[in-house]
Design an enzyme around this catalytic site. Structure first.
Site, PDB file in Angstrom:
ATOM      1  N   ARG A  39       0.832  -1.334   0.020  1.00 19.11           N
ATOM      2  CA  ARG A  39       0.013  -0.109   0.089  1.00 19.11           C
ATOM      3  C   ARG A  39       0.882   1.205   0.154  1.00 19.11           C
ATOM      4  O   ARG A  39       0.824   2.026  -0.942  1.00 19.11           O
ATOM      5  CB  ARG A  39      -0.905  -0.097   1.102  1.00 19.11           C
ATOM      6  CG  ARG A  39      -2.032   1.238   1.052  1.00 19.11           C
ATOM      7  CD  ARG A  39      -2.832   1.232   2.358  1.00 19.11           C
ATOM      8  NE  ARG A  39      -3.413  -0.003   2.559  1.00 19.11           N
ATOM      9  CZ  ARG A  39      -4.216  -0.486   3.479  1.00 19.11           C
ATOM     10  NH1 ARG A  39      -4.383   0.339   4.546  1.00 19.11           N
ATOM     11  NH2 ARG A  39      -4.891  -1.542   3.556  1.00 19.11           N
ATOM     12  N   HIS A  85      -7.852  -4.708  -7.649  1.00 17.31           N
ATOM     13  CA  HIS A  85      -7.560  -3.922  -6.257  1.00 17.31           C
ATOM     14  C   HIS A  85      -9.205  -3.851  -5.699  1.00 17.31           C
ATOM     15  O   HIS A  85      -9.740  -3.039  -5.853  1.00 17.31           O
ATOM     16  CB  HIS A  85      -7.175  -2.638  -6.618  1.00 17.31           C
ATOM     17  CG  HIS A  85      -6.638  -1.761  -5.654  1.00 17.31           C
ATOM     18  ND1 HIS A  85      -5.487  -2.182  -5.043  1.00 17.31           N
ATOM     19  CD2 HIS A  85      -6.718  -0.721  -4.925  1.00 17.31           C
ATOM     20  CE1 HIS A  85      -5.035  -1.214  -4.117  1.00 17.31           C
ATOM     21  NE2 HIS A  85      -5.976  -0.234  -4.168  1.00 17.31           N
ATOM     22  N   TYR A 129     -17.953  11.986 -14.709  1.00 18.50           N
ATOM     23  CA  TYR A 129     -17.976  12.930 -15.836  1.00 18.50           C
ATOM     24  C   TYR A 129     -16.642  13.114 -16.482  1.00 18.50           C
ATOM     25  O   TYR A 129     -16.386  13.797 -17.438  1.00 18.50           O
ATOM     26  CB  TYR A 129     -17.997  14.241 -15.077  1.00 18.50           C
ATOM     27  CG  TYR A 129     -19.414  14.409 -14.523  1.00 18.50           C
ATOM     28  CD1 TYR A 129     -20.678  14.353 -15.263  1.00 18.50           C
ATOM     29  CD2 TYR A 129     -19.801  14.452 -13.084  1.00 18.50           C
ATOM     30  CE1 TYR A 129     -21.931  14.509 -14.501  1.00 18.50           C
ATOM     31  CE2 TYR A 129     -20.802  14.524 -12.430  1.00 18.50           C
ATOM     32  CZ  TYR A 129     -22.019  14.552 -13.298  1.00 18.50           C
ATOM     33  OH  TYR A 129     -23.089  14.584 -12.588  1.00 18.50           O
TER      34      TYR A 129
END
Length: 747
Positions: A39, A85, A129
């Site tokens: 991570r 993931h 968007y």
């Protein structure tokens, strides 16, 4: 009761503590290692964390090439989450959006279309968007994935595979930098210039034992996406790169813009890395509002595509270097970017590395990628040569091959036996198209065979020679430098270097225009500064129920000393006082004076003066005025008071004797030498009382007499004072005839 009763959870109580401790430790260690490896820390070889690696690989699987079309970000983050993931889609989208921000990433790995945030700190638009695709830089990182360049591992549910590391055509760890916080460790690496990094790699290939000084000559420092000026010394930069820990001072880039007629303004065109422009402007506006930098008049944001912050000086006589020096010290126009090169050096072990170690890890990875790709190509060539040899045999015996295929039920074993073909060759001949049986095809096959044999010889030589391998790696790095170096769009260095001009500590008074003012403070603590020196008996307006308390002449360069009944001194700059148009502002908003504490005195600070302080209990001492200056809003405790005792007297020392009067109207006079000079404390007893306490105290010159105002307002002077002269801490004698009923001396 027995001491060895079993624990209710099972087993003796003494036996459960150690296994529980071990179990918790093992689980926490597992969590810590997972955070570190999967991570927070980047891999030194490709400079990527797992989430970034998975994002790029998923985009590659979606065929979002740098020259192809865009896809919705929601689709990309959904694929990453579903396939590789298993974390929140917002976290994945945030990570992808950052890879597309050219103000955060030196060489963006994602090409974003739509609102992906800006330098003001605005967040990207929702993933539904925006659209994205890969960039040429990210394709260079993944070049060779189809050629067994790196290992693959199963994804989280075992249905797919993902690369353990990217092949990485350039040192992405240093090129784009990285930051992250793991368990008990963190990393923070600034971005650098690819041209310089590849130059250092080529030097390291040629001279494996190269010195750190030489590498720093080739990579003189970070190259931030937003530019700026690095003002760190070379010695500090060298030490940071040598040890893997350090810091870089980065300043905004600015220039003076002439407005004509002697007027000018400062224009900031580049701000430090990761500083949000909107927050920076807010901070500058706050500095103007609180008048911390009085020579700064105004700040405006005129940015469009490029950054343009306009700083207006208070007057044209201001020194621009002095103004910017103060701004660098008090705002984010200068930052200190910390370097902590803590990375996974082999994909598993966290280590704080020097720049040389990071580049060495990248080069060793490139060599392994080259060997694996070469071996993969060699295997493919061997397979193709085997097929070609079979085709050529078939062409030489074409009629017999056709006959076997037409007449035999199982032609494959017959051909293998008759022409000594392998299974692969026989299968390839049987799958050959009829159109390939023309005469010219045989010539093409022989030409391809000869070319592949020559290529095979070259690959075998490459795999056998380490010098040839490093030569090929250097050649690949030069091609990458040509693609992303200083000759490419955006490849030139953006951050420059300069020597830091040392700005000496400038007194606040030196930056303030000296102007006369009249300080007005009401009984309720509302303070203001009237322009000019007005008559002190001028009628002034106050809020309902309030009245005047302190009115005196001062200048904007003065500092005011305020003593509360709690014995604490507070300091205010006269230049920061609100104007006199309204009723002013509460003093308690400017300093941390408690609401229940009354103001005892307010006066102008004069260097070198001495002050007589005394409490209502009759204890006091003399303190230099320099020692009561407070540096913070919280003030400075000088006179110690406890219980019902409060600060009662604060007067400037003038003369050689002290006079004190108690609430019992008894007066005592003693030499000033009997009072100690202290920086803070309770002091010593001035006068002894049976009941009550101290009313007032003052200092005067004995030869000139003690003066006061009588009830009629006339000034009276008492020169015969032998009756009241005594040792300090005596009870004193009744005040002279005509002494004021309020028990106060004249100031």
């Amino acid at each position: 009761m027995s001491d060895d009763l079993d624990d209710p959870l099972g087993g003796p109580a003494a036996e459960t503590s150690e296994p529980l401790r071990r179990a918790i430790g093992e689980r926490y260690l597992t969590y810590a290692l997972s955070t570190i490896m999967h991570r927070a820390l980047p891999d030194a070889r490709d400079g990527l964390k797992p989430v970034h690696r998975r994002i790029l690989y998923a985009m590659r699987e979606l065929r979002l090439t740098s020259t192809g079309g865009f896809r919705k970000s929601a689709k990309i983050s959904g694929d990453v989450m579903g396939n590789y993931h298993p974390h929140g889609d917002s976290a994945i989208y945030d990570a992808m959006a950052r890879l597309a921000q050219d103000f955060n990433v030196r060489y963006p790995l994602v090409d974003g279309q739509g609102n992906f945030g800006n330098v003001d700190g605005d967040n990207p638009a929702a993933s539904r968007y925006t659209e994205a695709r890969l960039t040429a830089a990210s394709e260079a990182l993944m070049e060779g994935l189809n050629e067994d360049a790196v290992d693959f591992r199963d994804n989280y549910d075992g249905t797919l595979t993902e690369p353990v590391v990217m092949p990485a055509a350039f040192p992405n760890l240093l090129a784009n930098g990285s930051s992250g916080i793991a368990v008990g460790m963190a990393t923070n690496i600034p971005p650098h210039n690819i041209e310089e990094l590849i130059g250092a790699c080529l030097h390291l290939i040629k001279y494996p034992d190269a010195r750190d000084e030489t590498l720093v000559d080739l990579v003189p420092g970070p190259d931030f996406p937003g530019g700026g000026v690095i003002v760190e010394t070379r010695e500090n930069i060298l030490e940071a790169y040598r040890t893997g820990r350090g810091a870089f001072r980065l300043r905004a880039r600015w220039e003076i813009e002439d407005l004509g007629r002697g007027q000018w303004q400062i224009v900031v065109t580049e701000i430090p890395y990761q500083v949000q422009k909107s927050r920076l402007i807010e901070k500058l506006a706050e500095l103007i509002q609180i008048k911390k930098i009085p020579i700064l008049g105004d700040v405006r944001d005129e940015s469009a595509e490029d950054i343009r912050l306009v700083l207006e000086p208070r007057s044209k006589n201001v020194d621009a270097d002095l103004l910017m020096g103060m701004l660098f010290r008090n705002s984010d126009l200068e930052i200190r970017f910390s370097l902590n090169m803590n990375v996974l050096i082999d994909g598993r072990t966290p280590k704080v590395c020097s720049m040389k170690e990071v580049l060495r890890a990248f080069l060793d990875h490139r060599r392994e990628v080259l060997l694996r790709r070469s071996q993969y190509r060699l295997n493919r060539i061997d397979h193709r040569l085997e097929v070609l040899e079979g085709y050529i045999i078939a062409f030489l015996n074409l009629d017999r091959v056709i006959e076997i295929i037409r007449t035999e039920d199982e032609p494959k074993p017959v051909m293998m036996a008759e022409f000594e073909l392998t299974d692969v060759q026989a299968e390839a001949i049987l799958n050959m198209r009829l159109r390939s049986l023309r005469r010219l095809e045989e010539m093409e096959l022989r030409r391809e065979r000869d070319e592949l044999r020559a290529e095979r010889e070259g690959l075998e030589a490459l795999l056998a020679s380490e010098d040839l391998q490093w030569g090929r790696i250097a050649e690949q790095l030069r091609e990458t430098r040509k693609q992303f170096g200083k000759g490419s769009e955006g490849g030139a260095r953006r951050s420059t270097f300069a020597d830091a001009q040392i700005i000496e500590d400038v007194p606040l008074e030196a930056m303030i225009e000296r102007e006369p003012i009249t300080v007005v403070c009401s009984k309720m603590g509302w303070i203001r500064a009237m322009k000019g020196h007005i008559a002190l008996d001028t009628a002034l307006k106050f809020k309902d129920g309030d009245e005047g308390r302190f009115v005196f002449h001062a200048e904007t360069t003065d500092r005011l000393l305020i003593l509360g009944r709690n014995g604490r001194f507070y300091t205010l700059s006269a230049s920061t006082l609100p104007g006199g148009r309204g009723m002013g502002e509460p003093l308690r908003l400017m300093v941390d004076l408690p609401n229940e504490v009354e103001i005892l005195t307010m006066r102008i600070y004069r260097p070198g003066e001495r002050l007589l302080l005394a409490s209502s209990a009759g204890d006091g001492f003399i303190v230099p005025s320099d020692e009561v200056l407070a540096q913070t809003r919280g003030g400075k405790q000088v006179l110690t008071v406890r219980g019902d005792t409060v600060a009662q007297v604060c007067r400037v020392v003038r003369g050689n004797h002290v006079a004190a009067v108690g609430e019992n109207r008894k007066v005592i006079i003693f030499p000033i030498e009997e009072l100690p000079e202290m920086n803070k404390g309770k002091g010593v007893r001035l006068q002894k009382y049976k009941d009550g306490g101290l009313s007032d105290a003052t200092t005067f010159t004995l030869e000139m007499g003690l003066s006061w105002l009588d009830p009629a307002g006339r000034r009276r002077v008492q020169t015969e004072l032998d009756e009241w002269l005594a040792k300090r801490a005596g009870t004193g004698r009744m005040a002279p005839r005509g002494f004021p009923r309020d028990n106060r001396f004249t100031d």
